[in-house]
Design a protein around this motif. Structure first.
Motif, short mmCIF file in Angstrom:
data_model
loop_
_atom_site.label_atom_id
_atom_site.label_comp_id
_atom_site.label_asym_id
_atom_site.label_seq_id
_atom_site.Cartn_x
_atom_site.Cartn_y
_atom_site.Cartn_z
N ASP A 280 3.42 -5.36 -26.84
CA ASP A 280 5.00 -6.18 -27.25
C ASP A 280 4.33 -7.37 -28.58
OD1 ASP A 280 6.90 -5.41 -25.80
OD2 ASP A 280 5.90 -7.22 -23.68
N ASP A 281 2.96 -7.82 -27.96
CA ASP A 281 2.01 -8.40 -29.34
C ASP A 281 2.32 -7.83 -30.80
OD1 ASP A 281 2.06 -10.29 -27.36
OD2 ASP A 281 -0.16 -9.54 -27.42
N ALA A 284 5.57 -7.42 -32.31
CA ALA A 284 6.04 -8.51 -32.50
C ALA A 284 5.14 -8.64 -33.65
CB ALA A 284 5.75 -9.91 -31.54
N ARG A 289 10.85 -6.58 -32.06
CA ARG A 289 11.30 -6.92 -31.01
C ARG A 289 12.51 -5.86 -29.76
NH1 ARG A 289 14.29 -11.99 -31.40
NH2 ARG A 289 11.76 -12.86 -31.52
N ARG A 291 14.37 -5.03 -26.30
CA ARG A 291 14.35 -5.75 -25.17
C ARG A 291 13.70 -4.52 -24.09
NH1 ARG A 291 18.82 -9.46 -24.76
NH2 ARG A 291 18.06 -9.33 -22.30
N VAL A 354 12.48 -10.05 -35.81
CA VAL A 354 11.71 -11.68 -35.82
C VAL A 354 11.59 -12.09 -36.95
CG1 VAL A 354 9.35 -12.62 -35.04
CG2 VAL A 354 9.85 -10.60 -33.96
#
Length: 631
Positions: A280-281, A284, A289, A291, A354
Motif C-alpha cells: 500500500d505504501d 501511495a 490508492r 480499496r 492520491v
C-alpha cells in the motif's frame, strides 16, 4: 413510332455494353480497390499494418503454402483461402517492393512438400487421404516465422497474425519482460493431478517478448529487464517490493496487477500469501490508492453464471463481481485501449488518485455509473449470487479499474532496503561476509520519469476468463473469447516502445449483439430476481414459524399439524401461488417486449425494403408514361 422503338433498342444495347465494359475494366484495373462500409472499418487495413509495411528496411519473402487439389475436398476452407490470398496481395502492394509473396502448391512427394514439412507446417488429411497444407512461412536473412495452419476460428485475427509474423521476422531481438508474481503463474500442484499447466497468456507473450520469471527474494531487478510486470504485489515480500520500488525510481517501465481478491489464490490448495502492508505504501508513492476491502460490482456489465441453489436446482444469474468490459468503458483518447474488444475481469478493485502526489493519472478503463462496491467478505464466503443482486447498492458514479500513471516518485522505503532473511544453509567462509559494495545503492528520490500501467485485477490473466484451448492434432489451438491478451500485449508494446501492432490487433469484433434486447432482458431479470428472492424469504420465514409452533406443542413428536399450523400453511400456499403468478407475469412481459421488438425488425427488414423498391419503380413508371404521352 418505329424510330422510337429502334432508338430504345439501341439505347438498351449501348447501356448493356457500357455496363459490361466498365465491369471488365474495373475487374482488371481496380481489383485491389475496396470500399469498407462496416461501422468499425473491420475490412480496412489498419494504420499499424501500413506503418509496418512502409518501414520495411530489408526484403521479406512470404511463402504461402496451399494445397489446391486437396482444398477442393474442404469447401469450408476455400473461401478463407481466397481471403488470405487477397490480403497477401494487398500487403505486397503496400510494401513498395520490399515484400515478395510466393504461392506454392505442395504436391504429394514433391520438394515443395518437403520444404513445408521442414518449415513446421501442419498437414491435415482431406478428401481421399490427401494431405492439405494451408500455412505461411516468412523469411529474411535471419530466422523465419511460421503460421503452421490458417485456422478459420482465427479469421477475425487474420490481419494481426500476418502483420505480427512480418514484424517479428524483421525485429528478431525481443524485448525482455520480467515477471514478479506471488501467484503460481508457471503452474501449481493439484492433489491427485500433479502440476497444473502454466498460464497460457504468458506462453502467448513469448511470440513477441522474452519472458523471464524473477525470484521474489532479490533486492534488485536484473539490468536486462526492459519491462517489469508485477502480479499481486500485496502477496510479495518486502524484498521484492523494494526491488520494484528502486526499479521504478530509475525510470523503469512497469505494469502492475494489484488485486483485492485473487480468484486463483482463493481457490488454490496452497496456503494463501500473507499480505504485505508495504505494498500500500508503494502504491501511495505512485499516487495510487486501492480499496483492498471492496470489490467492484456492476449489474450492467456482470457476466452470467450457472450454479445450484439451496434446492439443488440449476440457476442462471448475473454475478456482480465478474465483469465483461466493452468499448464504452474504455478511454477513447488512449491508444492502449481505444479499439480493444471485450475484456473479462473477476473480483476487480477500484483505484483512486492520491491528491498530494505530483503525478499524471489517466483512467484507462472505468465501470458504468450503475456500479458499486461490494464487501470482499461477501464474495470470499461464497454468498448466493442472487442475494448479491438484491442487496446491491449502486454508487452512482463510475469507478476506475485501470489507469496510466506517469511521474517522478519518491521511495516507499526511506530507511533503506529491508533486512534480508538469514539463510541457514549458507555459512561464512574464512570469516567473510557480504560487503556493502555488493549491495545495490539505495535511491531515495527518482531522477527519471517513470511510466506505469495499473490494473486492479490479476484474474484477467487466468485462462478461464479469456481463452479456450483446444487440441488440434497434438498441437494446442488457442481461441480467445475475450481481449485480455490484447490488453496486456498493448501495454507491453506501449511501455516497450513498439506501438505499430496495437491498431492491427485491436480490430474490434464481428459480433454485433442486440444491445436493446440485452437491456430489456437485464431490466426484467433484475425485477424477476428481486421477486424470486422475496418468495424465498417468505418460504424461510414460514418454515421458521412452523418450527416454532411445533416446539410449542406438548406432543412435539407428532407429525399431525395443529389448526394454527394448518392455517399458517394455507396462508403461505396462497401467498406462494400469488407470487408465482407474478413471477410468470414478469417472465411473460420480458418475452413480450422482446417479441414485439423482433416483430418490428422483421417488418422493417422484410416489408419496408421491398415497399421502397416498389415506390421507386412506380415513380419511374409514372415518369416514363408521362414522356411517352409527350411524344
Amino acid at each position: 413510332m418505329s424510330y422510337n422503338k429502334f432508338s430504345n433498342k439501341y439505347s438498351v444495347l449501348t447501356i448493356t455494353s457500357l455496363f459490361i465494359g466498365i465491369n471488365l475494366l474495373a475487374a482488371l484495373a481496380l481489383s485491389h480497390v475496396r470500399i469498407d462500409l462496416t461501422e468499425n472499418k473491420l475490412n480496412t487495413l489498419s494504420k499499424g499494418t501500413h506503418n509496418i509495411l512502409e518501414s520495411l528496411g530489408t526484403p521479406v519473402t512470404l511463402k504461402y503454402y496451399v494445397s489446391t487439389e486437396a482444398m477442393e475436398a474442404a469447401p469450408g476452407l476455400t473461401g478463407y483461402a481466397k481471403q488470405v490470398e487477397s490480403l497477401l496481395d494487398e500487403y505486397q502492394l503496400l510494401s513498395k517492393g520490399q515484400l515478395k509473396v510466393e504461392k506454392i502448391n505442395p504436391l504429394p512427394f514433391s520438394e515443395e512438400e518437403d520444404d513445408a514439412v521442414s518449415a513446421g507446417l501442419q498437414g491435415v488429411l482431406a478428401g481421399q487421404g490427401e494431405t492439405l497444407y494451408f500455412g505461411l512461412v516468412a523469411q529474411t536473412n535471419g530466422p523465419r516465422q511460421v503460421i503452421s495452419f490458417f485456422q478459420p476460428e482465427r479469421e477475425q485475427f487474420l490481419e494481426y497474425d500476418l502483420s505480427q509474423i512480418i514484424y517479428n521476422v524483421t525485429h528478431p531481438e525481443k524485448k525482455v519482460v520480467g515477471v514478479l508474481s506471488s501467484l503460481p503463474l508457471k503452474g501449481s500442484f493439484i492433489p491427485g493431478q500433479g502440476m497444473g499447466s502454466p498460464v497460457m497468456l504468458f506462453e502467448q507473450l513469448r511470440s513477441q517478448f522474452s519472458v523471464k520469471h524473477l525470484p521474489t527474494s532479490d533486492l534488485s531487478i536484473p539490468k536486462d529487464i526492459d519491462i517489469l510486470m508485477v502480479v499481486n504485489p500485496h502477496g510479495l515480500g518486502e524484498q521484492a517490493l523494494y526491488a520494484v520500488d528502486q526499479y521504478v525510481l530509475q525510470g523503469g517501465q512497469t505494469m502492475v496487477f494489484a488485486d483485492p481478491l485473487s480468484e486463483d489464490e482463493s481457490q488454490s490448495f496452497a496456503q494463501p500469501n500473507t499480505e504485505t502492508p508495504a505494498a500500500d505504501d508503494l502504491l501511495a508513492q505512485w499516487g495510487i490508492r486501492l480499496r483492498k476491502d471492496k470489490l467492484v460490482g456492476d449489474p450492467n456489465l456482470a457476466l452470467q453464471v450457472s450454479y445450484r441453489d439451496a434446492f439443488n436446482r440449476m440457476q442462471t444469474v448475473r454475478y456482480l463481481p465478474w465483469l465483461s468490459l466493452g468499448k464504452q468503458q474504455y478511454n477513447t483518447d488512449e491508444i492502449l485501449v481505444n479499439q480493444l474488444g471485450n475484456i473479462n475481469v473477476a473480483s476487480a478493485g477500484s483505484i483512486e488518485q492520491v491528491e498530494d502526489i505530483s503525478s499524471t493519472f489517466v483512467p484507462l478503463i472505468t465501470s458504468t455509473s450503475k456500479a458499486g462496491l461490494i464487501d470482499k467478505t461477501q464474495v470470499a464466503s461464497n454468498v448466493d449470487p442472487r442475494r448479491l443482486l438484491t442487496q446491491f447498492k449502486p454508487s452512482g458514479k463510475s469507478l476506475v479499474l485501470a489507469a496510466r500513471v506517469k511521474g517522478t516518485f519518491n521511495t516507499a522505503f526511506p530507511d533503506g532496503p529491508p533486512e534480508e532473511p538469514k539463510k541457514e544453509t549458507e555459512t561464512a567462509t574464512d570469516g567473510e561476509t557480504d560487503s556493502e559494495e555488493t549491495k545495490p545503492k539505495h535511491i531515495s528520490q527518482g531522477t527519471q520519469l517513470a511510466n506505469l500501467i495499473i490494473i486492479a485485477d490479476s484474474d484477467l490473466l487466468l485462462d478461464r476468463f479469456w481463452v479456450q484451448v483446444n487440441n488440434f492434432f497434438g498441437q494446442q489451438l488457442v481461441v480467445p473469447k475475450a481481449a485480455n491478451l490484447d490488453l496486456v500485449t498493448n501495454a507491453l508494446e506501449i511501455l516497450g516502445g513498439s506501438p505499430d501492432l496495437i491498431s492491427v490487433r485491436s480490430r474490434g469484433t464481428y459480433n454485433r449483439p442486440f444491445e436493446l434486447v440485452a437491456e430489456i432482458q437485464q431490466n426484467a431479470e433484475l425485477q424477476y430476481r428481486a421477486k424470486e428472492q422475496s418468495l424465498r424469504q417468505k418460504l424461510e420465514e414460514t418454515e421458521q414459524k412452523l418450527n416454532e409452533l411445533q416446539l410449542q406443542r406438548q406432543d412435539a413428536s407428532s407429525a399431525q399439524l395443529t389448526a394454527e399450523q394448518q392455517q399458517e400453511v394455507e396462508k403461505f400456499i396462497h401467498e406462494k401461488v400469488n407470487t408465482r403468478k407474478k413471477l410468470r407475469d414478469v417472465r411473460y412481459d420480458l418475452r413480450a417486449d422482446i417479441d414485439d421488438l423482433e416483430k418490428t425488425l422483421k417488418i422493417v427488414n422484410i416489408g419496408l425494403v421491398p415497399f421502397m423498391i416498389f415506390i421507386v419503380a412506380f415513380i419511374g413508371w409514372v415518369i416514363r408514361r408521362q414522356r411517352e404521352r409527350e411524344f
